[in-house]
Design an enzyme around this catalytic site. Structure first.
Site, PDB file in Angstrom:
ATOM      1  CB  ALA A 122      -1.408   5.539  -3.746  1.00 30.64           C
ATOM      2  N   GLY A 130      -1.508  -5.050  -1.879  1.00 37.60           N
ATOM      3  CA  GLY A 130      -0.754  -5.644  -2.989  1.00 37.60           C
ATOM      4  C   GLY A 130       0.720  -5.287  -2.882  1.00 37.60           C
ATOM      5  CG  HIS A 131       2.022  -1.269  -3.453  1.00 36.08           C
ATOM      6  ND1 HIS A 131       0.849  -0.550  -3.461  1.00 36.08           N
ATOM      7  CD2 HIS A 131       2.580  -1.088  -4.678  1.00 36.08           C
ATOM      8  CE1 HIS A 131       0.710   0.059  -4.630  1.00 36.08           C
ATOM      9  NE2 HIS A 131       1.742  -0.255  -5.392  1.00 36.08           N
ATOM     10  CE  LYS A 161      -3.774  -3.780 -10.906  1.00 37.37           C
ATOM     11  NZ  LYS A 161      -4.159  -2.441 -10.629  1.00 37.37           N
TER      12      LYS A 161
END
Ligand code: PAF
Length: 299
Positions: A37, A41-42, A154
């Site tokens: 998903a 950020g990834h 995060k």
């Protein structure tokens, strides 16, 4: 880009890539473990790995052992095709997509427990969560054998747990922590943001707003954790739809509470918006320029 789900096949492929035919030198491996998903950020983790390493490996595995029975394991978003498209576009060399049976073969009973730190922040609200995270990440580290592994700020508590695991067990790798990536309006990127309705998404902005309000207070000279926590709490209370799980000012390594943030601190929140649990945090830097050395005039 190769997509492999078999552990032995991945090991063979990485052995070949490491000793790459064009270069005699041993090639470095950067690793980005994920549950899929994927979002921006990834993407930032993969880009950081691409910049620093010769070979980039990403894993996609929704790890059952880090979810409690009442949590969202079965409905956790699974978007393998889109994820692979993004990873390929970012120049990832290998995607590892193991099955649950490969990661936890029948009868597997070995777990990694990072005592103490695993029981704080998210670990306090989600008992057993970090045992699942540490176990799967340790196994992935053994399989991939990266020199650098990339995680997002995060998940600050996860970072503290994994850093300690790497130190305690002497994994021969370095953990690189990349800054939280935010939407233009401040919402921290998360795979769980896709659970939010339009109304909840607006409500969720209160988390980053609350942390930002505390950050501003720090720039104005407020270093008492109690005052900052009160600001975060008061801002979150402005949005009645939010149910706070925790608000904490802690040491980023030990996750133990601190009273004064002048030497730096992690200010973290977890809260439910509807049924979705969201987390966010800011790292407060150590205060500078306000120390007067005895006997010397401040210039
Ligand atoms: O941060 C995550 O996505 C997961 O906790 C991780 C590190 C991939 C372990 O399952």
């Amino acid at each position: 880009m190769q997509i492999l789900s078999d552990i032995a096949e991945l090991r063979t492929t990485l052995r070949q890539l490491r000793s790459g035919s064009e270069r005699a030198t041993h090639r470095s491996v950067g690793f980005v473990p994920t549950m899929g998903a994927l979002h921006a950020g990834h993407r930032s983790l993969v880009q950081a790995a691409r910049q620093r390493c010769d070979i980039v490996v990403a894993s996609i595995f929704v790890n059952p052992t880090q979810f409690a029975p009442h949590e969202d394991f079965s409905r956790y978003p699974r978007t393998l095709a889109e994820d692979c498209q993004m990873l390929e576009a970012e120049g990832v060399d290998v995607v590892f997509t193991p099955t649950a049976e490969a990661m936890y073969p029948p009868g597997a009973s070995t777990f990694v427990e990072v005592e103490g730190v695993s029981d704080r922040l998210d670990g306090a609200s989600r008992p057993g969560h970090f045992r699942g995270v540490a176990t799967v990440v340790a196994k992935l580290f053994h399989i991939v054998q990266p020199g650098l592994a990339f995680f997002g700020q995060k998940d600050a508590a996860q970072v503290a747990v994994l850093r300690k695991m790497v130190r305690d067990l002497d994994f021969p790798l370095e953990i690189i922590v990349c800054p939280t990536v935010r939407e233009p309006d401040g919402l921290a990127m998360s795979s769980r943001n896709r659970y939010l309705s339009a109304v909840e998404r607006r409500q969720a902005l209160t988390l980053s707003r609350a942390l930002h309000a505390a950050e501003i207070q720090v720039t104005r000279g407020e270093h008492r954790a109690s005052a900052l926590l009160q600001t975060v709490r008061a801002t979150l209370q402005e949005e009645p739809a939010i149910r706070v799980d925790y608000i904490a000012a802690v040491d980023p390594d030990t996750l133990l509470p601190i009273e004064n943030v002048a030497s730096g601190a992690l200010l973290a929140v977890a809260a439910y918006v509807g049924t979705t649990r969201l987390i966010d945090n800011v790292l407060l830097a150590a205060a500078t320029g306000n120390t007067v050395v005895p006997g010397k005039k401040k210039s």
